[in-house]
Design a protein around this motif. Sequence first.
Motif, PDB file in Angstrom:
ATOM      1  N   GLY A 123      -6.097   0.935  -2.494  1.00 40.30           N
ATOM      2  CA  GLY A 123      -5.069   1.970  -2.424  1.00 40.30           C
ATOM      3  C   GLY A 123      -5.574   3.275  -1.823  1.00 40.30           C
ATOM      4  O   GLY A 123      -4.801   4.201  -1.602  1.00 40.30           O
ATOM      5  N   LEU A 124      -6.873   3.336  -1.572  1.00 45.23           N
ATOM      6  CA  LEU A 124      -7.437   4.556  -0.998  1.00 45.23           C
ATOM      7  C   LEU A 124      -6.793   4.833   0.359  1.00 45.23           C
ATOM      8  O   LEU A 124      -6.644   3.932   1.180  1.00 45.23           O
ATOM      9  N   VAL A 125      -6.462   6.081   0.583  1.00 42.55           N
ATOM     10  CA  VAL A 125      -5.853   6.451   1.862  1.00 42.55           C
ATOM     11  C   VAL A 125      -6.935   6.560   2.937  1.00 42.55           C
ATOM     12  O   VAL A 125      -7.998   7.134   2.696  1.00 42.55           O
ATOM     13  N   ASN A 126      -6.657   5.987   4.077  1.00 46.56           N
ATOM     14  CA  ASN A 126      -7.616   5.914   5.181  1.00 46.56           C
ATOM     15  C   ASN A 126      -8.377   7.221   5.414  1.00 46.56           C
ATOM     16  O   ASN A 126      -9.609   7.251   5.369  1.00 46.56           O
ATOM     17  N   GLY A 169       0.867  -1.178   0.000  1.00 50.60           N
ATOM     18  CA  GLY A 169       0.000   0.000   0.000  1.00 50.60           C
ATOM     19  C   GLY A 169       0.895   1.215   0.000  1.00 50.60           C
ATOM     20  O   GLY A 169       1.684   1.420  -0.911  1.00 50.60           O
ATOM     21  N   ALA A 170       0.809   1.994   1.078  1.00 52.69           N
ATOM     22  CA  ALA A 170       1.623   3.199   1.152  1.00 52.69           C
ATOM     23  C   ALA A 170       3.036   2.899   1.649  1.00 52.69           C
ATOM     24  O   ALA A 170       3.890   3.771   1.658  1.00 52.69           O
ATOM     25  N   GLY A 171       3.256   1.667   2.099  1.00 49.95           N
ATOM     26  CA  GLY A 171       4.590   1.358   2.621  1.00 49.95           C
ATOM     27  C   GLY A 171       4.879   2.076   3.928  1.00 49.95           C
ATOM     28  O   GLY A 171       5.997   2.530   4.148  1.00 49.95           O
ATOM     29  N   THR A 172       3.887   2.176   4.796  1.00 50.82           N
ATOM     30  CA  THR A 172       4.119   2.777   6.116  1.00 50.82           C
ATOM     31  C   THR A 172       4.209   1.715   7.201  1.00 50.82           C
ATOM     32  O   THR A 172       4.359   2.038   8.368  1.00 50.82           O
ATOM     33  N   GLY A 173       4.065   0.461   6.797  1.00 53.15           N
ATOM     34  CA  GLY A 173       4.065  -0.629   7.775  1.00 53.15           C
ATOM     35  C   GLY A 173       5.314  -0.612   8.635  1.00 53.15           C
ATOM     36  O   GLY A 173       6.390  -0.216   8.181  1.00 53.15           O
ATOM     37  N   LEU A 208      -0.492  -0.919  -4.843  1.00 56.95           N
ATOM     38  CA  LEU A 208      -1.894  -0.638  -5.161  1.00 56.95           C
ATOM     39  C   LEU A 208      -2.213   0.848  -5.136  1.00 56.95           C
ATOM     40  O   LEU A 208      -3.366   1.242  -5.029  1.00 56.95           O
ATOM     41  N   THR A 209      -1.171   1.656  -5.285  1.00 61.18           N
ATOM     42  CA  THR A 209      -1.352   3.091  -5.110  1.00 61.18           C
ATOM     43  C   THR A 209      -2.069   3.786  -6.260  1.00 61.18           C
ATOM     44  O   THR A 209      -2.334   4.979  -6.189  1.00 61.18           O
ATOM     45  N   ARG A 210      -2.373   3.043  -7.300  1.00 60.42           N
ATOM     46  CA  ARG A 210      -3.196   3.666  -8.354  1.00 60.42           C
ATOM     47  C   ARG A 210      -4.664   3.312  -8.159  1.00 60.42           C
ATOM     48  O   ARG A 210      -5.535   3.930  -8.745  1.00 60.42           O
ATOM     49  N   MET A 211      -4.911   2.296  -7.380  1.00 61.03           N
ATOM     50  CA  MET A 211      -6.304   1.874  -7.187  1.00 61.03           C
ATOM     51  C   MET A 211      -6.857   2.573  -5.955  1.00 61.03           C
ATOM     52  O   MET A 211      -6.906   2.011  -4.872  1.00 61.03           O
TER      53      MET A 211
END
Lengths: 440, 440, 480
Positions: free
Chosen positions: C112-115, C71-75, C91-94
């Motif tokens: 990919g939607l941001v929370n 996803g955003a790679g913040t894990g 998945l950052t385009r979805m």
Amino acid sequence: MVERVFQRPADALGEITNHNDAYSIDGLQPTAVCLSDLQGLSDALSEAAKDGLAVAPWGGGTRAAIGNRPARLDRILDLSRLSRIVHYNPADLTATVEAGISVAELQRHLAEQGQFLAIDPPLPDRATVGGTLAVGGSGPTKWQFGHPRDLVLGMKVVQADGTVVSSGGQVVKNVSGYDMARLHVGGLGTLGVIAEVSFKLTPLPQGEATLVAAFDSTTRCLAAGLAVFHSVVTPLALAAYDAAVDERAHVAPVKGHHLLAVRLGGRPLTLQRALRECRSLCHQGGATTVEALGEADAVAAWRKLADFGWDEATAPLMSARASVPPTKLAEIVETIANGDSPAALRCETLCHVGYGTALIHWFADGPEPPTHAIAEVATRARKAVHAVGGRMNIERCPLPVKAGLDMWDQVGEPIAIMRRLKEQYDPGNVLNPGRFVGGI
Amino acid sequence: MTGTPSGEVPLLFSGPDAPSESDLYKCVHCGFCLQACPTYLETGLETESPRGRISLMKAVNEGRVGLTDGVIRHWELCIQCRACEVACPSGVPYGRLIEATMAQVETKRKLGLIPRIVSDISLRRLLPHQSRLGMAVGALRLYQTSGLQRAVRKSGLLRALSGQLAEMEESLPAIPGTTFRATGQVIPARGEVRARVALLSGCVMPLVHGPQMHAITRVLARNGCEVVVPKAQVCCGALNSHVGDLETARNLARRNIDAFLDSGVEAIVVASAGCGSRMKEYGHLLREDLDYAEKAGRLSAMTRDIHEFLVALPFEAPSGTLDYRVAYQDSCHLSSAQRITQPPRDLLQSIPGVEFVELPRASVCCGAGGTYTLTERDFSLRLLDSKMNDVEETRADVVATANPGCLLQLQYGAAKRGLPIDMRYVVELLDEAYRAEDRQ
Amino acid sequence: MTDQNSLITELKAIVGDTYVVHEPDDLIVYEYDGSVDKGLPLAVVLPDSAQDVSLVVNAARTHRAPIVARGAGTGLSGGAVASEGGIVIALTRMTRILEVDVENRIAVVEPGLVNLELSNAVSGHGLYFAPDPSSQKVCTIGGNVAENAGGPHCLAYGVTTNHVLGMEVVLADGSIQWLGDRTRESTGYDLRGVLVGSEGTLAIVTKVILRLLKKPEAVKTLLAVFKELDDASAAVSGIIGAGIVPAALEMMDDLCIEAAEASVHAGYPDGAGAVLLVEVDGLSEAVEEESEEIQRICRQFGPMEIRTATDAGERERLWAGRKGVLGALGRLAPNYYLVDGTIPRTKLVEVLARIKEMSVESGFPIANLLHAGDGNLHPSVLFDERKPGDTKKALEIGGRILELCVEVGGVLSGEHGIGLEKQEYMPLMFSEADMNAMARLKPAFATGDLFNPGKVFPTGASCADVFQAAVSKVGPGAWI
Ligand SMILES: Cc1cc2nc3c(=O)[nH]c(=O)nc-3n(C[C@H](O)[C@H](O)[C@H](O)COP(=O)(O)OP(=O)(O)OC[C@H]3O[C@@H](n4cnc5c(N)ncnc54)[C@H](O)[C@@H]3O)c2cc1C
Ligand code: SF4
Ligand code: SF4
């Protein structure tokens, strides 16, 4: 007649009873073994696996008939004596209990500390914690507190080969490892026997009140329920039931074509405000009467609503549980209950408004209609539920009907994963064979 | 490796202008900056994100990759809007990092034909020399007013030559007749003198937005400021550092320090956000310059953005009414580089009759970014397109902003879509309101 | 090599050239997530639809390349790191919100939607998405689902799994299937439920059906300052014991206070040993009654000060110290190692005392910030990586804290997941049989080890190896 099967010290042994009527499932009469500890359960299972026996875990037997008719059944594992409270820490709002404890007994213990477990299955004096989770059923309080699976923190399960495995933990926030308990809640004991469960508990509300509003139409009643769902108030439970349900169960001293019961909790001013809001929402929604119940009446009303369709007095010929998007409840109740029926059955419904569950019960006023007609009623109801994007499982029906009708709604493509799950955890098909979805 | 012709030795960062390690390794790759970055939002690609750009800097610093065209490309696509800096919880000074990185790239960059011409002509030959730039703009104006522009557009000549050139030609600003010149003039305060300030005239604004510069001096005077416009001042050097030409930038900075520092004012007021942010960082730019480091720090400390200055003064709210629905687009170099977001909004909201609407994603760059709109045409237009969607959503009559680049970009965006939306400087609107009150 | 080229050609044919990242230089930007772990993928693909994902999965399977979803790679546990190479599906385009059903309070979104974007988008309808990890401005719904993310407000409203009704997934055989639907109850095994929190090891999520909650009528924040940590802990127990489940219940200790005071000037009194932040929401009457009660309970433990706020700006100011604390810790030491574990709430006093002991013994200061309401601890071991050997020691202390959590009946991770970071600690909590039962989910989902191999389950490496070369993992201005 009692048989001993295990080479273990006498005090830890399970007893095997033969052909006890009390343990019959769908006309099958297996032997039974009553277990009182984890080791016994584990031994009983490995023994069964070795002998190629088909077993069914048994809690209080309140919903023993759920699911399809077992493909085979040799032995019942009665867990009602596996009923200790392993660990209860009121200050933590968590408890770990053995699966065979009855829900009512657990609630009694918790209530002493001003707490409760937010599940309210039918017949809680008999229904066990494990059984309730295995069928995944709860009652009206799931409205606020969610599905029972959301209350499980951790679980100890005995697998088909007797291996005891744990997952989760005893704390309220945990992401260590896969959330295995989810498979067993609603899994009808087909992947393992739930032996011990850690729960998240809830404080009892400081005060409670229940409003019952009567409406002269189903649509209006359910619309008013949705209005409460959308309002600033968050009730503990929100149930709509028809006049027939009320006639049969004498739910509350409020009469009308369709009734809405709202259970509210909180501190005094909160409760007053919530009552005020709900009252006016009901009035705006066209209620003919809105009444607050006295405490005893309220307790009785919610008990009757949770038990409806499961106790002796209200046992229907057939029941189904439909789960639909909340706004679609009115539509399916109208089509199923008020539409014409292929058999002379009386349909009565109880809905958890906002949550989207409809409990549909059919009663035969006269002689029992032919099997195919009953099946047709169920099939049509299911069609109506599918039309609004929901699913419907049949929870009870005459045995002959089971032969030609799947009790479970279709699960689609994921059935392949489910079958493989069964192969992984119960390759010998020991646990409840044939009762679950897709013949699992 | 990418883009490096075989045999060529990859270049590493070197020299005093290399990105500092302590700045670089402050980045803990948490990703908090991603959603602030216009190029990431547009592509979803980590390669076009702040975190990605920084990790490439680290990789070059560590010798893991060379300064290849492929790597450089990702930095070039950075608009240097510095929105990432605001979002970063670790205080990574991205602006400083990319500036230093581009300085390293400067020697190596292989620009395409048009970007090279643009940067060469405009940055090295025109901007540093007010008179030459004046001539160029004068020629441009002649071109626009003489009918030659129409002829060229009609002929389709440019399009035939190069679509890109044609597009760029279309986006050329309309050059007004009035210009603004720094001649050492002193504009007296109206009424009691509350402050004595120097004004940066800048390079582009006085020529392209001459009338607006006059408006700015009127607003300052109206608020009791005596305004000095030192003659010896030059371009602030922002665009040069943008593309990594730090030497020219430093020369310009020194000349400005000489021009401003002894003008005997309390503050140097800057109306263009890009110039303001550059001047506020002269201290860092000249940190290694023994003669100028201290003076540069002093000049930076005296520099005030006009909105910031007016609100702190505090300005007098106008009583003249403007009947506009106004949205505000944050200029990156104001909101991100200088962290000034509220003052321009305060100024707008102080104007009677103005209906202020928040522009969705107002802090996301419009794609102007200094020379970006010329060098990264495609990308700039993509960003502009997203911006114009948001602008349309506000249904505003006027969009105000705080930087010439943004204003021109937005004007072009509106013209392209045929939108009757006025693009204005915040202070210009304030001036209009003051003038309206004079008329009353 | 030719094989790799043909794989890349195939991938490009699926999503187009722009959305296959494969140049070695470019791949560097995909070797990390928010954790300390690193690994270079072979290629990164950015699909635009479930169909794309399915084709990519097929291509990867044919070429025997593992797949890591991102996803955003913040894990914070290395979940999105391609530790065994292979293909990263980003998945950052979805990012589309496909549907908002206001009446049924449901949203259908792409992973990919941001929370926070979801809450922003439905805010106009008076709704919001409850799980609020501190990274909510950037982390994706897909990442939340995979990590079963929680946040400070999950105390009352539950973590991600309580808010996911159904999802569309791509399985290892490339098939696109729906697990769960728009209704609250499911038929058959709750596959949706096991997929949540499975850290990208079972399937790629391509659409999610989420529950939305209605925004509360009123919100009130209380800040109580205590001299002693024990008093604050006792107040926490008192609040829970009084039958109040606040929307959030956060705590921090003296070291955090000292740091916060120095950086954000939160205005805590001198000598403060613990700060408690409590938020209640709901009907305005409930908020008043509960906040009265909470203040009454706090007063029993001799607070130095109690402050309350109801309007958004004021509340934000009360939160400022708490939210700024990580950034502030940077003032006390150049590095910190942030531990994530959960303990039973009643063990708070004991565990904090033992952490203090560890700190005294080792000489490493440990600052404690806690989601006290649900027992989720974030002790941060302060150290200076420039001192030889200190990094290793700090990490060892982190490991000892985890052991302590498990010892008192707690768990290895409250919200950041196991991934690569804690896989070697799994045996502390789980037996071979437990882990074996978990591992069998993979053959059940027929993953063939295609998805995120080498994560979650122990590999046999020692914990110390895993923790090498750590630096402070979370941006100091972020808040956890
Ligand atoms: C400063 C900071 C604060 C944080 N605070 C919190 C907090 O308060 N609470 C909390 O719970 N977490 C927190 N986190 C951790 C992290 O933000 C969460 O775990 C978040 O859910 C990860 O989302 P992401 O989009 O970044 O996922 P990633 O990091 O990209 O991926 C995480 C995992 O999800 C998998 N994955 C991603 N998308 C999919 C998909 N579509 N299908 C299948 N698998 C997928 C990946 O393979 C990986 O295993 C914090 C992180 C940081 C840096
Ligand atoms: S400066 Fe702007 S474009 Fe460049 S990385 Fe930062 S946010 Fe992105
Ligand atoms: S927010 Fe700051 S620390 Fe985090 S990745 Fe971006 S630049 Fe690095």
